[in-house]
Design a protein around this motif. Structure first.
Motif, PDB file in Angstrom:
ATOM      1  N   HIS A 118      -4.751  -0.049  -0.579  1.00 39.22           N
ATOM      2  CA  HIS A 118      -3.400   0.223  -1.072  1.00 39.22           C
ATOM      3  C   HIS A 118      -3.067   1.692  -0.868  1.00 39.22           C
ATOM      4  CE1 HIS A 118      -2.840  -3.708  -2.937  1.00 39.22           C
ATOM      5  NE2 HIS A 118      -4.058  -3.608  -3.426  1.00 39.22           N
ATOM      6  N   ASN A 123       0.170   0.241  -6.897  1.00 40.38           N
ATOM      7  CA  ASN A 123       0.148  -0.995  -6.120  1.00 40.38           C
ATOM      8  C   ASN A 123      -1.143  -1.770  -6.337  1.00 40.38           C
ATOM      9  OD1 ASN A 123       2.572  -0.079  -5.174  1.00 40.38           O
ATOM     10  ND2 ASN A 123       1.980   0.045  -3.029  1.00 40.38           N
ATOM     11  N   ARG A 124      -2.271  -1.063  -6.349  1.00 37.94           N
ATOM     12  CA  ARG A 124      -3.537  -1.773  -6.580  1.00 37.94           C
ATOM     13  C   ARG A 124      -3.541  -2.445  -7.949  1.00 37.94           C
ATOM     14  NH1 ARG A 124      -9.504   0.958  -6.224  1.00 37.94           N
ATOM     15  NH2 ARG A 124      -8.627   2.318  -7.842  1.00 37.94           N
ATOM     16  N   SER A 232       7.178   0.848  -3.021  1.00 45.84           N
ATOM     17  CA  SER A 232       6.026   1.721  -2.988  1.00 45.84           C
ATOM     18  C   SER A 232       6.488   3.170  -2.934  1.00 45.84           C
ATOM     19  CB  SER A 232       5.160   1.400  -1.768  1.00 45.84           C
ATOM     20  OG  SER A 232       3.889   1.996  -1.887  1.00 45.84           O
TER      21      SER A 232
END
Length: 320
Positions: A118, A123-124, A232
Motif C-alpha cells: 500500500h 489504505n492498509r 488515497s
C-alpha cells in the motif's frame, strides 16, 4: 533485476523507474490502458523499456508488479508463467476501497505467493487483505525545485475528472472555496467546470497541462487547496508542498499524516478551510513562510531516495 509493470499511474511510475533496475513496460499498437509503454509527458530514463506481449514470452523476468486485478491474467498469458508460482509477484494498491468500507476485501487477498503493498498506512488499515502479507511504501516525489512565487492571488486545485468523480474529489466544495479566493483548477476533464458549478469564469478557471507546465503554473498561485473526501494520498498535494506552497486540505484519509500543523491548514470544517484560503491569499509573506515549512516536511518524508531504497529492500525480500 528485470521488473514487469504496466504504465498505470504516470506520476508514481515516474518515481519508480528512477531506480537501478530494468523496468519492462508492455506496449500495444493502440497504446491503450494495457499497453501504454513509456510515458510521453514525463522524462523517463533509458532503463524503462517497452516490450510487446510477443517479446515478453522469451524474456526473463525477476518480478511482476501488479496494479490491477486483470493484470494477473495478462501476465500469465504474455509470460507463459504464473505470477506468484513461477515468478515472484507484488501487488501494488494505489487507492482506498471504493465500497463496503471497512469490510472491503482486496483483490490480492489469497493470491498465492503475493505481497500486497500500500502507498499509505490508512489504505492498509482499511483494506482487508486476509492472510496475504502486506507492507507500506509511502510515496516518493522527484523534487521539482522550490518554484513557488505565489505571485497570483488565486488558489490552485488539481483534480482529474472532477465532473465524473464528484463528491469523492470534493468537486461540490469548490464553490465554497471560490468565495474565499478565485480558483484555478488543473487536470484532465476539467473543461466546462465553472459552468457546471454555476461559477463566473473568473472565479473558477480550468486547464489541462503537462507535468512540467503544471508545476510552474501551480507555483504561481498563492495557495494550494486539496478538497478530496475519499481517495488515497494525492501526489498533487505532496508536489504542491515540494514546490513550497502552503496547503489547505480536508482532514481525510492520510492527509493529517502528510501535512504537519505548521505546513498548512487541515480540517474537516469548511469554514475553517475557507478562512485559511482567505488568510494565505491576503498575506503573501505568511503564505511564503508556511510554504517553506511545507517543502521541508515533504522533502523529509517523501523523498525519492527513501522511496527507491524501500522498494529495493522489498524486491530483494520477495525475490530471494
Amino acid at each position: 533485476m528485470r521488473i514487469l509493470l504496466w504504465h498505470v499511474h504516470g506520476s508514481w511510475t515516474t518515481s519508480f523507474v528512477q531506480g537501478s533496475h530494468t523496468y519492462l513496460l508492455p506496449v500495444l499498437p493502440d497504446r491503450g490502458e494495457d499497453g501504454r509503454g513509456r510515458a510521453r509527458t514525463w522524462d523517463w530514463p533509458g532503463n524503462a523499456v517497452e516490450v510487446t506481449p510477443g517479446e515478453l514470452r522469451g524474456t526473463d523476468v525477476d518480478l511482476v508488479l501488479l496494479q490491477r486485478p486483470h493484470e494477473i491474467g495478462l501476465a500469465e498469458r504474455w509470460l507463459g508463467r504464473r505470477p506468484g508460482r513461477d515468478v515472484p509477484v507484488v501487488y501494488l494498491e494505489h487507492s482506498t476501497p471504493l465500497g463496503g468500507v471497512p469490510d472491503s476485501v482486496h483483490p490480492a487477498a489469497g493470491l498465492p505467493g503475493a505481497t500486497l503493498v500500500h502507498v499509505t498506512h490508512f489504505n492498509r488499515l482499511f483494506w482487508d487483505a486476509g492472510a496475504t502479507p502486506t507492507a507500506v511504501i509511502e510515496h516518493g516525489i522527484i523534487d521539482p525545485g522550490p518554484l513557488y512565487t505565489g505571485e497570483e492571488a488565486r488558489a490552485a486545485v488539481v483534480i482529474n475528472e472532477p465532473l465524473r468523480r464528484g463528491r469523492v474529489t470534493g468537486t461540490d466544495l469548490l464553490p465554497h472555496f471560490a468565495r474565499a479566493a478565485p480558483l484555478d483548477v488543473f487536470g484532465m476533464g476539467t473543461a466546462g467546470l465553472a459552468g457546471h458549478l454555476g461559477l463566473p469564469g473568473e472565479r473558477c478557471r480550468s486547464r489541462e497541462l503537462d507535468q512540467g507546465e503544471l508545476h510552474r503554473a501551480m507555483a504561481r498561485r498563492r495557495v494550494y487547496v486539496h478538497p478530496f473526501r475519499w481517495t488515497s494520498l494525492g501526489l498533487s498535494l505532496l508536489e504542491a508542498m515540494y514546490l513550497g506552497m502552503p496547503v489547505v486540505a480536508l482532514d481525510t484519509t492520510e492527509t493529517s499524516e502528510a501535512v504537519p500543523p505548521d505546513a498548512g491548514v487541515v480540517s474537516n470544517r469548511p469554514e475553517v478551510l475557507a478562512e485559511a484560503v482567505r488568510a494565505f491569499t491576503a498575506d503573501p509573506e505568511h503564505a511564503r513562510a508556511v510554504g517553506r515549512r511545507a517543502r521541508a516536511a515533504a522533502a523529509t518524508r517523501y523523498g525519492v531516495e527513501r522511496f527507491l531504497d524501500d522498494w529495493d529492500r522489498l524486491t530483494k525480500e520477495v525475490t530471494r
